[in-house]
Motif scaffolding. Structure first.
Motif, PDB file in Angstrom:
ATOM      1  N   ALA A 175       0.827  -1.205   0.000  1.00 56.10           N
ATOM      2  CA  ALA A 175       0.000   0.000   0.000  1.00 56.10           C
ATOM      3  C   ALA A 175       0.860   1.254   0.000  1.00 56.10           C
ATOM      4  O   ALA A 175       0.596   2.209  -0.743  1.00 56.10           O
ATOM      5  N   ARG A 176       1.890   1.262   0.813  1.00 51.98           N
ATOM      6  CA  ARG A 176       2.756   2.448   0.875  1.00 51.98           C
ATOM      7  C   ARG A 176       3.546   2.610  -0.426  1.00 51.98           C
ATOM      8  O   ARG A 176       3.738   3.731  -0.919  1.00 51.98           O
ATOM      9  N   GLU A 177       4.001   1.505  -0.997  1.00 48.02           N
ATOM     10  CA  GLU A 177       4.726   1.578  -2.274  1.00 48.02           C
ATOM     11  C   GLU A 177       3.801   2.084  -3.373  1.00 48.02           C
ATOM     12  O   GLU A 177       4.223   2.846  -4.256  1.00 48.02           O
ATOM     13  N   SER A 178       2.534   1.686  -3.331  1.00 47.62           N
ATOM     14  CA  SER A 178       1.561   2.162  -4.302  1.00 47.62           C
ATOM     15  C   SER A 178       1.383   3.671  -4.212  1.00 47.62           C
ATOM     16  O   SER A 178       1.339   4.372  -5.237  1.00 47.62           O
ATOM     17  N   LEU A 179       1.285   4.196  -3.008  1.00 45.93           N
ATOM     18  CA  LEU A 179       1.158   5.639  -2.832  1.00 45.93           C
ATOM     19  C   LEU A 179       2.427   6.353  -3.291  1.00 45.93           C
ATOM     20  O   LEU A 179       2.361   7.445  -3.871  1.00 45.93           O
ATOM     21  N   ASN A 180       3.561   5.747  -3.026  1.00 38.70           N
ATOM     22  CA  ASN A 180       4.822   6.327  -3.489  1.00 38.70           C
ATOM     23  C   ASN A 180       4.832   6.425  -5.012  1.00 38.70           C
ATOM     24  O   ASN A 180       5.207   7.458  -5.594  1.00 38.70           O
ATOM     25  N   ASN A 181       4.392   5.355  -5.675  1.00 35.62           N
ATOM     26  CA  ASN A 181       4.326   5.371  -7.136  1.00 35.62           C
ATOM     27  C   ASN A 181       3.346   6.431  -7.630  1.00 35.62           C
ATOM     28  O   ASN A 181       3.595   7.102  -8.641  1.00 35.62           O
ATOM     29  N   THR A 182       2.243   6.615  -6.905  1.00 39.73           N
ATOM     30  CA  THR A 182       1.262   7.630  -7.288  1.00 39.73           C
ATOM     31  C   THR A 182       1.867   9.026  -7.232  1.00 39.73           C
ATOM     32  O   THR A 182       1.674   9.841  -8.145  1.00 39.73           O
ATOM     33  N   GLY A 183       2.601   9.310  -6.154  1.00 35.64           N
ATOM     34  CA  GLY A 183       3.242  10.615  -6.040  1.00 35.64           C
ATOM     35  C   GLY A 183       4.285  10.836  -7.115  1.00 35.64           C
ATOM     36  O   GLY A 183       4.380  11.927  -7.703  1.00 35.64           O
ATOM     37  N   ARG A 184       5.079   9.812  -7.382  1.00 37.29           N
ATOM     38  CA  ARG A 184       6.080   9.909  -8.442  1.00 37.29           C
ATOM     39  C   ARG A 184       5.422  10.152  -9.799  1.00 37.29           C
ATOM     40  O   ARG A 184       5.872  10.996 -10.584  1.00 37.29           O
ATOM     41  N   THR A 185       4.367   9.393 -10.078  1.00 36.98           N
ATOM     42  CA  THR A 185       3.684   9.529 -11.357  1.00 36.98           C
ATOM     43  C   THR A 185       3.101  10.928 -11.527  1.00 36.98           C
ATOM     44  O   THR A 185       3.187  11.534 -12.599  1.00 36.98           O
ATOM     45  N   LEU A 186       2.505  11.447 -10.466  1.00 40.42           N
ATOM     46  CA  LEU A 186       1.906  12.777 -10.524  1.00 40.42           C
ATOM     47  C   LEU A 186       2.938  13.831 -10.916  1.00 40.42           C
ATOM     48  O   LEU A 186       2.710  14.622 -11.843  1.00 40.42           O
ATOM     49  N   ILE A 187       4.077  13.841 -10.248  1.00 39.90           N
ATOM     50  CA  ILE A 187       5.061  14.894 -10.534  1.00 39.90           C
ATOM     51  C   ILE A 187       5.781  14.643 -11.853  1.00 39.90           C
ATOM     52  O   ILE A 187       6.186  15.589 -12.536  1.00 39.90           O
TER      53      ILE A 187
END
Length: 307
Positions: A80-92
């Protein structure tokens, strides 16, 4: 669905404005950093600050436990935390249009689907490229745009009109024809397809009234529009993925073999099976915060196995 600012109740509007202000602050802070720092920075912020505070971490963890109950609790939290990390990376990354295009220019695209794409372009056959909220699909589109392909897309407006205003701009800035969902956007999307164009569709989110198909071993409503369009306009239907590499900045761009034309339900189930295999191989790269399994009443559920 996006709402017009004038039609939003005052309290909701205030919340949207505040949310957008916070989001823009983090985005602008990240954009001030060099690319190699800004991407992991926003990934960390999403995974350790925004995600937990907004309840996204708990929701994502519950979804992981629901779909993968065989894994230990600690692994549910890690994914779950890795998924959120990927989401933040993808956004920027998607806000860093020039940097993403520069990094992906000349990037290799592997898989049998890439050769089929090239052949379809040569003969003027439409191509529908399907993917989901996995890794960063815009990395593949950027690589294809850099190689001379005119790949367009259809996107759904966000409900927050203040955030949507600049979010939508990032997709247009990347290049290629981009259409917002709705009567006008869909008409443009279809015209581009009928003219032999290439278009991207994301299919891995819940759609009310869509048929129920299997997704990661559970029933989930899945739109069959991509398959219907492929059959109607004799378009190739090619699953593709931008798989984040171990360095967190690079991508393996993969285009799978086209899905054979049959009936829309069979074709869409093949799409679900395709992304399901990718999620099982790289579970931390999928958007687990999405409410994918609403069809059986599962919204967030407990952190432990909800079954």
């Amino acid at each position: 669905m996006r709402h017009e600012a004038d039609d939003i109740p005052a309290l909701t509007k205030a919340g949207y404005i505040a949310t957008n202000a916070v989001a823009r602050a983090f985005i602008n802070a990240a954009l001030a950093l060099p690319y190699r720092w800004r991407v992991p920075f926003l990934g960390w912020v999403m995974a350790h600050v925004i995600g937990p505070a907004a309840g996204f971490l708990k929701r994502a963890e519950g979804h992981v436990a629901f779909a993968m109950p065989h894994l230990p609790h600690a692994e549910h939290r890690r994914i779950a935390r890795e998924s959120l990390n990927n989401t933040g990376r993808t956004l920027i990354e998607n806000y860093s249009t020039k940097d993403l295009l520069a990094r992906q220019k000349g990037a290799a695209v592997s898989g049998g689907g890439f050769e089929h794409l090239q052949q379809a372009v040569e003969r003027g056959q439409p191509v529908i490229m399907v993917t989901g909220h996995f890794g960063n699909y815009e990395a593949v589109r950027a690589a294809l745009l850099g190689a001379g392909f005119d790949v367009g897309g259809l996107y759904r407006d966000m409900s927050n009109p203040y955030f949507n205003e600049h979010y939508a701009r990032t997709m247009h800035d990347l290049g290629g024809p981009v259409f917002a969902q709705g009567r006008k956007g869909t008409a443009g999307f279809v015209r581009h397809l009928k003219a032999g164009g290439q278009l991207v569709l994301l299919f891995d989110q819940h759609v009310f009234d869509a048929p129920v198909l299997e997704f990661l071993g559970h029933p989930a409503r899945t739109a069959v529009s991509a398959a219907e369009l492929a059959v109607r306009y004799n378009a190739l239907l090619i699953p593709f993925y931008g798989i984040r590499a171990a360095d967190g900045l690079s991508f393996d761009c993969v285009m799978e073999e086209p899905i054979p034309h049959s009936d829309p339900l069979t074709m869409t189930q093949a799409m679900n099976d395709s992304i399901g295999a990718r999620i099982r191989a790289h579970p931390g790269q999928w958007l687990w915060v999405a409410r994918r399994w609403r069809t059986q009443g599962y919204e967030q559920g407990p952190v432990s196995d909800p079954t």
